[in-house]
Design a protein around this motif. Structure first.
Motif, PDB file in Angstrom:
ATOM      1  N   PRO A 219       0.912  -1.223  -0.117  1.00 47.63           N
ATOM      2  CA  PRO A 219      -0.100  -0.030  -0.093  1.00 47.63           C
ATOM      3  C   PRO A 219       0.794   1.338   0.094  1.00 47.63           C
ATOM      4  O   PRO A 219       0.493   2.164  -0.681  1.00 47.63           O
ATOM      5  CB  PRO A 219      -0.893  -0.066   1.417  1.00 47.63           C
ATOM      6  N   GLU A 220       1.794   1.110   0.759  1.00 44.22           N
ATOM      7  CA  GLU A 220       2.659   2.588   0.924  1.00 44.22           C
ATOM      8  C   GLU A 220       3.384   2.724  -0.201  1.00 44.22           C
ATOM      9  O   GLU A 220       4.012   3.811  -0.741  1.00 44.22           O
ATOM     10  CB  GLU A 220       3.898   2.453   2.184  1.00 44.22           C
ATOM     11  N   ALA A 221       3.627   1.735  -1.356  1.00 44.18           N
ATOM     12  CA  ALA A 221       4.379   2.124  -2.712  1.00 44.18           C
ATOM     13  C   ALA A 221       3.220   2.252  -3.583  1.00 44.18           C
ATOM     14  O   ALA A 221       3.841   2.655  -4.778  1.00 44.18           O
ATOM     15  CB  ALA A 221       5.240   0.838  -2.866  1.00 44.18           C
ATOM     16  N   ARG A 222       2.017   2.348  -3.594  1.00 40.80           N
ATOM     17  CA  ARG A 222       1.154   2.599  -4.660  1.00 40.80           C
ATOM     18  C   ARG A 222       1.040   3.915  -5.208  1.00 40.80           C
ATOM     19  O   ARG A 222       1.457   5.007  -4.414  1.00 40.80           O
ATOM     20  CB  ARG A 222      -0.144   2.073  -4.052  1.00 40.80           C
ATOM     21  N   GLY A 223       0.910   4.139  -6.516  1.00 39.27           N
ATOM     22  CA  GLY A 223       1.128   5.604  -7.064  1.00 39.27           C
ATOM     23  C   GLY A 223       2.400   5.944  -7.203  1.00 39.27           C
ATOM     24  O   GLY A 223       2.479   7.274  -7.747  1.00 39.27           O
ATOM     25  N   GLN A 224       3.353   5.192  -7.310  1.00 43.29           N
ATOM     26  CA  GLN A 224       4.795   5.412  -7.369  1.00 43.29           C
ATOM     27  C   GLN A 224       5.509   4.853  -8.521  1.00 43.29           C
ATOM     28  O   GLN A 224       6.666   4.843  -8.769  1.00 43.29           O
ATOM     29  CB  GLN A 224       5.659   5.100  -5.868  1.00 43.29           C
ATOM     30  N   GLY A 225       4.715   4.234  -9.308  1.00 44.87           N
ATOM     31  CA  GLY A 225       5.250   3.628 -10.575  1.00 44.87           C
ATOM     32  C   GLY A 225       5.847   2.217 -10.319  1.00 44.87           C
ATOM     33  O   GLY A 225       6.386   1.543 -11.260  1.00 44.87           O
ATOM     34  N   VAL A 226       5.660   1.713  -9.388  1.00 42.88           N
ATOM     35  CA  VAL A 226       5.968   0.322  -9.001  1.00 42.88           C
ATOM     36  C   VAL A 226       5.490  -0.916  -9.754  1.00 42.88           C
ATOM     37  O   VAL A 226       6.041  -1.576 -10.360  1.00 42.88           O
ATOM     38  CB  VAL A 226       5.814   0.158  -7.441  1.00 42.88           C
ATOM     39  N   ALA A 227       4.114  -0.444  -9.801  1.00 43.32           N
ATOM     40  CA  ALA A 227       3.381  -1.542 -10.687  1.00 43.32           C
ATOM     41  C   ALA A 227       3.549  -1.350 -11.954  1.00 43.32           C
ATOM     42  O   ALA A 227       3.823  -2.462 -12.686  1.00 43.32           O
ATOM     43  CB  ALA A 227       1.820  -1.303 -10.511  1.00 43.32           C
ATOM     44  N   GLN A 228       3.747  -0.426 -12.698  1.00 44.83           N
ATOM     45  CA  GLN A 228       4.043  -0.189 -14.099  1.00 44.83           C
ATOM     46  C   GLN A 228       5.432  -0.809 -14.172  1.00 44.83           C
ATOM     47  O   GLN A 228       5.670  -1.474 -15.247  1.00 44.83           O
ATOM     48  CB  GLN A 228       4.032   1.160 -14.305  1.00 44.83           C
ATOM     49  N   SER A 229       6.433  -0.604 -13.476  1.00 49.67           N
ATOM     50  CA  SER A 229       7.771  -1.309 -13.578  1.00 49.67           C
ATOM     51  C   SER A 229       7.665  -2.738 -13.420  1.00 49.67           C
ATOM     52  O   SER A 229       8.456  -3.460 -14.233  1.00 49.67           O
ATOM     53  CB  SER A 229       8.737  -0.629 -12.277  1.00 49.67           C
ATOM     54  N   LEU A 230       7.023  -3.363 -12.501  1.00 46.61           N
ATOM     55  CA  LEU A 230       6.718  -4.798 -12.231  1.00 46.61           C
ATOM     56  C   LEU A 230       6.129  -5.296 -13.692  1.00 46.61           C
ATOM     57  O   LEU A 230       6.557  -6.319 -14.353  1.00 46.61           O
ATOM     58  CB  LEU A 230       6.050  -5.011 -11.189  1.00 46.61           C
ATOM     59  N   ILE A 231       5.030  -4.601 -14.011  1.00 46.79           N
ATOM     60  CA  ILE A 231       4.318  -5.059 -15.210  1.00 46.79           C
ATOM     61  C   ILE A 231       5.457  -5.197 -16.574  1.00 46.79           C
ATOM     62  O   ILE A 231       5.222  -6.040 -17.262  1.00 46.79           O
ATOM     63  CB  ILE A 231       3.016  -4.198 -15.528  1.00 46.79           C
ATOM     64  N   GLY A 232       6.029  -4.102 -16.741  1.00 45.30           N
ATOM     65  CA  GLY A 232       6.968  -4.006 -17.755  1.00 45.30           C
ATOM     66  C   GLY A 232       8.287  -5.087 -17.627  1.00 45.30           C
ATOM     67  O   GLY A 232       8.560  -5.626 -18.601  1.00 45.30           O
ATOM     68  N   GLU A 233       8.664  -5.423 -16.437  1.00 45.50           N
ATOM     69  CA  GLU A 233       9.540  -6.464 -16.431  1.00 45.50           C
ATOM     70  C   GLU A 233       8.910  -7.721 -16.596  1.00 45.50           C
ATOM     71  O   GLU A 233       9.428  -8.830 -17.408  1.00 45.50           O
ATOM     72  CB  GLU A 233       9.947  -6.700 -14.615  1.00 45.50           C
ATOM     73  N   ALA A 234       7.468  -8.155 -16.388  1.00 43.49           N
ATOM     74  CA  ALA A 234       7.085  -9.381 -16.834  1.00 43.49           C
ATOM     75  C   ALA A 234       6.635  -9.327 -18.266  1.00 43.49           C
ATOM     76  O   ALA A 234       7.034 -10.338 -18.826  1.00 43.49           O
ATOM     77  CB  ALA A 234       5.514  -9.315 -16.135  1.00 43.49           C
ATOM     78  N   GLU A 235       6.417  -8.234 -18.772  1.00 43.99           N
ATOM     79  CA  GLU A 235       6.357  -8.424 -20.396  1.00 43.99           C
ATOM     80  C   GLU A 235       7.644  -8.574 -20.905  1.00 43.99           C
ATOM     81  O   GLU A 235       7.763  -9.344 -21.918  1.00 43.99           O
ATOM     82  CB  GLU A 235       5.747  -6.929 -20.775  1.00 43.99           C
ATOM     83  N   ARG A 236       8.710  -7.920 -20.360  1.00 41.63           N
ATOM     84  CA  ARG A 236      10.224  -8.456 -21.167  1.00 41.63           C
ATOM     85  C   ARG A 236      10.411  -9.861 -20.632  1.00 41.63           C
ATOM     86  O   ARG A 236      11.129 -10.355 -21.659  1.00 41.63           O
ATOM     87  CB  ARG A 236      11.142  -7.563 -20.287  1.00 41.63           C
ATOM     88  N   ARG A 237      10.222 -10.350 -19.806  1.00 42.35           N
ATOM     89  CA  ARG A 237      10.477 -11.828 -19.513  1.00 42.35           C
ATOM     90  C   ARG A 237       9.817 -12.540 -20.241  1.00 42.35           C
ATOM     91  O   ARG A 237      10.280 -13.531 -20.810  1.00 42.35           O
ATOM     92  CB  ARG A 237      10.227 -12.134 -18.092  1.00 42.35           C
ATOM     93  N   ILE A 238       8.380 -12.418 -20.436  1.00 39.36           N
ATOM     94  CA  ILE A 238       7.369 -13.096 -21.224  1.00 39.36           C
ATOM     95  C   ILE A 238       7.944 -13.183 -22.716  1.00 39.36           C
ATOM     96  O   ILE A 238       8.107 -14.186 -23.466  1.00 39.36           O
ATOM     97  CB  ILE A 238       6.145 -12.727 -21.115  1.00 39.36           C
ATOM     98  N   ARG A 239       8.444 -11.921 -23.260  1.00 39.54           N
ATOM     99  CA  ARG A 239       8.914 -11.736 -24.768  1.00 39.54           C
ATOM    100  C   ARG A 239      10.126 -12.496 -24.731  1.00 39.54           C
ATOM    101  O   ARG A 239      10.098 -13.085 -25.927  1.00 39.54           O
ATOM    102  CB  ARG A 239       9.100 -10.209 -24.887  1.00 39.54           C
ATOM    103  N   ALA A 240      11.187 -12.421 -23.619  1.00 34.29           N
ATOM    104  CA  ALA A 240      12.515 -13.020 -23.743  1.00 34.29           C
ATOM    105  C   ALA A 240      12.095 -14.646 -24.055  1.00 34.29           C
ATOM    106  O   ALA A 240      13.072 -15.425 -24.464  1.00 34.29           O
ATOM    107  CB  ALA A 240      13.489 -12.805 -22.744  1.00 34.29           C
ATOM    108  N   ALA A 241      11.181 -15.059 -23.336  1.00 31.61           N
ATOM    109  CA  ALA A 241      10.934 -16.568 -23.618  1.00 31.61           C
ATOM    110  C   ALA A 241       9.951 -16.858 -24.801  1.00 31.61           C
ATOM    111  O   ALA A 241       9.562 -17.907 -24.996  1.00 31.61           O
ATOM    112  CB  ALA A 241      10.083 -17.038 -22.505  1.00 31.61           C
ATOM    113  N   GLU A 242      10.194 -15.956 -25.743  1.00 37.39           N
ATOM    114  CA  GLU A 242       9.743 -16.156 -27.005  1.00 37.39           C
ATOM    115  C   GLU A 242       7.987 -16.200 -27.216  1.00 37.39           C
ATOM    116  O   GLU A 242       7.531 -16.928 -28.128  1.00 37.39           O
ATOM    117  CB  GLU A 242      10.242 -17.226 -27.939  1.00 37.39           C
TER     118      GLU A 242
END
Length: 161
Positions: free
Chosen positions: A82-105
């Motif tokens: 809760p204390e980290a919401r609204g600070q770009g953490v979710a967007q950063s984690l989503i971007g990381e997930a997308e990169r990892r999924i893409r890297a797995a082809e």
């Protein structure tokens, strides 16, 4: 400010608390009571350890701000303290997930979002994911699989860098 790092077993208690608290905040009122009873701290700990290889942590000021888990082409779990919401953490984690999924082809990623979890649905849409309708998925629980109808979100990853 935060950084993304691989799963670290030293942080398991923090991860369990973020996941347990976040899951109950978002889901306890909108899913069947039988599923709520199965979502214990021990169940989250077990699932976190089973999915350690697909997990990335967001760390800031030496504390866990959130995490994301990827399974194949699925963004499996995403929670932000809760204390980290609204600070770009979710967007950063989503971007990381997308990169990892893409890297797995995989050219397309998907995630399940509980019906009625409007905050998560909004975060998903804002990150470019599209709700493609409802599906029934089998959730992992300590009592075996638990069928639940969810919104399925998908994102085409072919246009991403």
């Amino acid at each position: 400010m935060h950084r993304l790092v691989p799963f670290d077993p030293v942080r398991i208690a923090e991860l369990v608390e973020v996941w347990y608290d976040g899951w109950h905040e978002a889901h306890a009122a909108i899913v069947p009571p039988d599923l709520v009873r199965l979502r214990t701290r021990d169940s989250f700990r077990d699932r976190a350890l089973q999915n350690a290889g697909g997990t990335r942590l967001a760390i800031g000021d030496d504390r866990l701000l959130g995490f994301v888990m990827v399974k194949g082409d699925e963004l499996y779990q995403l929670y932000v303290a809760p204390e980290a919401r609204g600070q770009g953490v979710a967007q950063s984690l989503i971007g990381e997930a997308e990169r990892r999924i893409r890297a797995a082809e995989h050219s397309r990623a998907w995630l399940a979002c509980s019906l009625g979890n409007d905050l998560a649905a909004r975060v998903n849409r804002n990150a470019g994911w599209r709700n493609v309708g409802t599906r029934t998925v089998d959730l992992d629980t300590s009592a075996g699989s638990f069928p639940l109808t969810v919104w399925r979100f998908e994102k085409d990853l072919t246009a991403e860098g």
